[in-house]
Design an enzyme around this catalytic site. Structure first.
Site, PDB file in Angstrom:
ATOM      1  N   ASN A  37      12.480   2.534  10.722  1.00 47.70           N
ATOM      2  CA  ASN A  37      13.762   2.716  10.037  1.00 47.70           C
ATOM      3  C   ASN A  37      14.207   4.178  10.032  1.00 47.70           C
ATOM      4  OD1 ASN A  37      15.986   1.841   8.629  1.00 47.70           O
ATOM      5  ND2 ASN A  37      14.929   1.581   6.668  1.00 47.70           N
ATOM      6  N   HIS A 122      13.119  -8.670  -4.398  1.00 45.74           N
ATOM      7  CA  HIS A 122      13.602  -7.407  -4.975  1.00 45.74           C
ATOM      8  C   HIS A 122      14.728  -7.643  -5.955  1.00 45.74           C
ATOM      9  CE1 HIS A 122      12.434  -4.238  -1.747  1.00 45.74           C
ATOM     10  NE2 HIS A 122      11.468  -5.103  -1.929  1.00 45.74           N
ATOM     11  N   ARG A 147       9.872  -7.915  -7.895  1.00 51.17           N
ATOM     12  CA  ARG A 147       9.854  -6.463  -8.068  1.00 51.17           C
ATOM     13  C   ARG A 147      11.115  -6.064  -8.803  1.00 51.17           C
ATOM     14  NH1 ARG A 147      10.660  -1.711  -3.472  1.00 51.17           N
ATOM     15  NH2 ARG A 147      12.802  -1.761  -4.190  1.00 51.17           N
ATOM     16  N   TYR A 159      16.118   5.363  -6.852  1.00 48.02           N
ATOM     17  CA  TYR A 159      15.592   4.521  -5.775  1.00 48.02           C
ATOM     18  C   TYR A 159      15.657   3.028  -6.127  1.00 48.02           C
ATOM     19  CZ  TYR A 159      12.538   1.731  -3.076  1.00 48.02           C
ATOM     20  OH  TYR A 159      12.073   0.701  -2.319  1.00 48.02           O
ATOM     21  N   ASP A 210       8.165  -0.372  -7.842  1.00 43.41           N
ATOM     22  CA  ASP A 210       7.934   0.603  -6.773  1.00 43.41           C
ATOM     23  C   ASP A 210       8.309   1.996  -7.278  1.00 43.41           C
ATOM     24  OD1 ASP A 210       7.678   1.994  -4.415  1.00 43.41           O
ATOM     25  OD2 ASP A 210       8.818   0.561  -3.195  1.00 43.41           O
ATOM     26  N   HIS A 212       7.938   4.692  -5.341  1.00 45.33           N
ATOM     27  CA  HIS A 212       8.423   5.381  -4.142  1.00 45.33           C
ATOM     28  C   HIS A 212       8.021   6.856  -4.096  1.00 45.33           C
ATOM     29  CE1 HIS A 212      11.223   4.871  -0.624  1.00 45.33           C
ATOM     30  NE2 HIS A 212      10.717   3.665  -0.751  1.00 45.33           N
ATOM     31  N   GLU A 236       3.573   0.540  -7.293  1.00 40.77           N
ATOM     32  CA  GLU A 236       3.428   0.837  -5.865  1.00 40.77           C
ATOM     33  C   GLU A 236       3.755   2.302  -5.594  1.00 40.77           C
ATOM     34  OE1 GLU A 236       5.824  -1.953  -3.765  1.00 40.77           O
ATOM     35  OE2 GLU A 236       6.355  -0.539  -2.200  1.00 40.77           O
ATOM     36  N   GLU A 262       2.549   1.443   2.627  1.00 38.14           N
ATOM     37  CA  GLU A 262       3.639   1.140   3.570  1.00 38.14           C
ATOM     38  C   GLU A 262       3.948   2.277   4.533  1.00 38.14           C
ATOM     39  OE1 GLU A 262       6.781   0.227   0.721  1.00 38.14           O
ATOM     40  OE2 GLU A 262       7.851   2.031   1.295  1.00 38.14           O
ATOM     41  N   ARG A 283      -1.128  -1.960   1.234  1.00 37.02           N
ATOM     42  CA  ARG A 283       0.174  -2.518   1.626  1.00 37.02           C
ATOM     43  C   ARG A 283       0.555  -2.190   3.069  1.00 37.02           C
ATOM     44  NH1 ARG A 283       4.403  -1.062  -0.189  1.00 37.02           N
ATOM     45  NH2 ARG A 283       5.451  -3.063   0.000  1.00 37.02           N
ATOM     46  N   HIS A 312       3.808  -4.700   3.204  1.00 39.92           N
ATOM     47  CA  HIS A 312       5.197  -4.246   3.197  1.00 39.92           C
ATOM     48  C   HIS A 312       6.042  -5.271   3.961  1.00 39.92           C
ATOM     49  CE1 HIS A 312       8.095  -0.893   4.757  1.00 39.92           C
ATOM     50  NE2 HIS A 312       8.517  -1.342   3.597  1.00 39.92           N
ATOM     51  N   ASP A 316      13.782  -3.756   6.881  1.00 38.55           N
ATOM     52  CA  ASP A 316      13.693  -2.971   8.122  1.00 38.55           C
ATOM     53  C   ASP A 316      12.496  -3.382   8.975  1.00 38.55           C
ATOM     54  OD1 ASP A 316      12.966  -1.337   5.561  1.00 38.55           O
ATOM     55  OD2 ASP A 316      11.673  -0.459   7.086  1.00 38.55           O
ATOM     56  N   GLU A 339       5.460  -8.974   0.502  1.00 36.89           N
ATOM     57  CA  GLU A 339       6.838  -8.602   0.146  1.00 36.89           C
ATOM     58  C   GLU A 339       7.819  -9.392   1.020  1.00 36.89           C
ATOM     59  OE1 GLU A 339       7.804  -4.507   0.947  1.00 36.89           O
ATOM     60  OE2 GLU A 339       9.544  -4.553  -0.380  1.00 36.89           O
ATOM     61  N   TRP A 402      11.819  11.071  -1.236  1.00 36.80           N
ATOM     62  CA  TRP A 402      12.750   9.944  -1.403  1.00 36.80           C
ATOM     63  C   TRP A 402      12.000   8.677  -1.687  1.00 36.80           C
ATOM     64  CZ3 TRP A 402      13.350   5.451   1.648  1.00 36.80           C
ATOM     65  CH2 TRP A 402      14.291   4.572   1.095  1.00 36.80           C
TER      66      TRP A 402
HETATM   67  C1  CS2 Z   1      10.279  -0.030   0.007  1.00 39.44           C
HETATM   68  C2  CS2 Z   1      11.061  -0.044   1.258  1.00 39.44           C
HETATM   69  O1  CS2 Z   1      10.059  -2.324   0.301  1.00 39.44           O
HETATM   70  C3  CS2 Z   1       9.555  -1.334  -0.184  1.00 39.44           C
HETATM   71  O2  CS2 Z   1       8.553  -1.336  -0.823  1.00 39.44           O
HETATM   72  O3  CS2 Z   1       9.510   1.038  -0.294  1.00 39.44           O
HETATM   73  O4  CS2 Z   1      12.316  -0.524   0.931  1.00 39.44           O
HETATM   74  C4  CS2 Z   1      11.217   1.280   1.976  1.00 39.44           C
HETATM   75  O5  CS2 Z   1      11.985   2.140   1.221  1.00 39.44           O
HETATM   76  C5  CS2 Z   1      11.845   0.994   3.299  1.00 39.44           C
HETATM   77  O6  CS2 Z   1      11.053   0.119   4.014  1.00 39.44           O
HETATM   78  C6  CS2 Z   1      12.067   2.271   4.064  1.00 39.44           C
HETATM   79  O7  CS2 Z   1      12.459   1.968   5.353  1.00 39.44           O
HETATM   80 MG    MG Z   2       7.742   0.485  -1.291  1.00 39.08          MG
END
Ligand code: CS2
Ligand code: MG
Length: 402
Positions: A37, A122, A147, A159, A210, A212, A236, A262, A283, A312, A316, A339, A402
């Site tokens: 991605n 999600h 989530r 995020y 998450d 992140h 996560e 991930e 993950r 994960h 994407d 996920e 990020w």
């Molecule tokens: C995220 C993702 O799904 C998740 O757990 O952390 O959305 C992640 O941000 C994306 O895969 C980034 O490409």
């Molecule tokens: Mg994640």
């Protein structure tokens, strides 16, 4: 038997995907996902310039040898570009082998360990009330695990907050969007979300969150403790994990389960986390970690330490990865959760597949191979669109994770 030809297909049915197709001299072909991605074309170049010329003429049945050839043979090790290219080849080769055997992939891996695969969706909202509603929608759809992410007052585009639909696509612009972050505000707000969710829906469903990569180890431990009364399935990526040792401190201060993986590509990136039992869930995905051949090694190591999988599965990762993941999850003894961010209809049309969702579980199909194909004519109607992941800055302008 030989690999006759190979091609890379780039398409954007709602978002970008890179797909590898390997064709054999016996007419059987295999499909692999190579999507990275926001950095898609780097993998396209790696495959086209450095991998495909070596593959043509090789025996596609030698999956292990080809994996070693691409990994050791590059001399330069690990990394997301290399490992996704290897993953795409590996997925396509397992697809070919399972088609040749006339079996669904999970049978080749060792057969069924479970009937269906528990997935989490999600739920997100601009504020707590919106997220609570979104969780309710997932419960209605039959999900057993959800989530939950929410906007935080005073943070620009926290995020995981979507733009009004059940899912969201973070890679949203040709150049990175700037989003904000403030740890102190998030630490006060996130526990309120889970308090409200448990008060509204009780404790029947699994809830996940998450982080992140946003918190320091001490802050992550504080969050983990604050969330303990709400019994999360996991938090996560609560801190960046390049330094795996960082999880020692978190682990010693909270019993909230921890999940990582991930952004990592190899067993070496999670080895200390697993062997020290600093995490509960690993993950890494089929796509991110060099394909089925390598993910199986990670899962086997994890099993020795009672660490379970939690692949994960954001949008994407194409339906090709999802198909492989579901065969993997159906077999892997130490399965945790998968996920599942639903793909758009446009994506599902380009990638016909035989997996299906029922009452919170995904079921892989019984067709020989991994069960996912690509409609090349349709893919050609969705040309590549440059799209980057966002960056994050603190209020004073400091660049953050990020
Ligand atoms: C995220 C993702 O799904 C998740 O757990 O952390 O959305 C992640 O941000 C994306 O895969 C980034 O490409
Ligand atoms: Mg994640």
């Amino acid at each position: 038997m030989k690999i006759l030809s190979a091609k890379v297909i780039v398409c954007s049915p709602g978002r970008n995907f890179v797909t590898l197709k390997l064709v054999t001299d016996q007419g059987v072909y295999g499909i692999g996902d190579a999507t990275l991605n926001g950095r898609e074309l780097a993998v396209v170049a790696y495959l086209e310039n450095h991998v495909i010329p070596c593959l043509v003429g090789m025996d596609p049945r030698r999956i292990e040898d080809i994996w070693q050839y691409l990994y050791r043979g590059a001399y330069w090790r690990r990394g997301p570009v290399t490992m996704r290219a290897i993953a795409a080849v590996d997925m396509a080769l397992w697809d070919i082998k399972a088609k040749l055997a006339g079996m669904p992939l999970y049978q080749l891996l060792g057969g069924r360990s479970r009937d269906g695969v528990m997935v989490y969706g999600h739920a997100n909202g601009r504020d707590i009330a919106e997220t609570v509603d979104a969780v309710g929608q997932y419960i209605e759809l039959g999900y057993q695990a959800i989530r939950a992410q929410t906007g935080v007052p005073g943070i620009k585009d926290a995020y995981g907050v979507g733009r009004g639909s059940l899912s969201y696509e973070p890679a949203d612009a040709a150049l990175p969007t700037v989003t904000g972050w403030d740890t102190a505000k998030a630490l006060r707000h996130v526990p309120q979300l889970f308090d409200k969710l448990r008060a509204t829906y009780g404790f029947e469903h699994q809830l996940l969150h998450d982080c992140h990569h946003r918190y320091t180890p001490r802050e992550a431990a504080t969050l983990g403790r604050a969330l303990e009364p709400f019994q999360l399935f996991w938090i996560e990526d609560c801190t960046p994990a390049e330094n795996q040792e960082a999880f020692r401190l978190i682990r010693h201060h909270t019993t909230t389960p921890l999940a990582v993986g991930e952004v990592f590509n190899t067993i070496w990136d999670v080895k200390d986390l697993i062997q020290n039992q600093w995490i509960d869930f690993v993950r890494c995905s089929v796509l991110g970690a060099g394909g089925i051949t390598h993910l199986r090694r990670i899962a086997d190591l994890a099993a020795l330490y009672q660490v379970r999988t939690g692949s994960h599965g954001a949008t994407d990762l194409s339906p090709v990865t999802m198909g492989c993941a579901l065969h993997f999850d159906t077999w892997v003894p130490n399965f945790g959760i998968q996920e599942y961010m639903r793909h758009s209809d446009a994506t599902d049309e380009v990638f016909p597949h035989d997996y299906r969702f029922e009452r919170g579980l995904l079921y892989c199909g019984e067709a020989p191979g991994h069960g996912v194909d690509i409609d090349e004519a349709l893919a050609a109607k969705h040309p590549y669109q440059p799209a980057c992941l966002p960056v994050t800055r603190l209020e004073d302008g400091t660049l953050w994770n990020w």
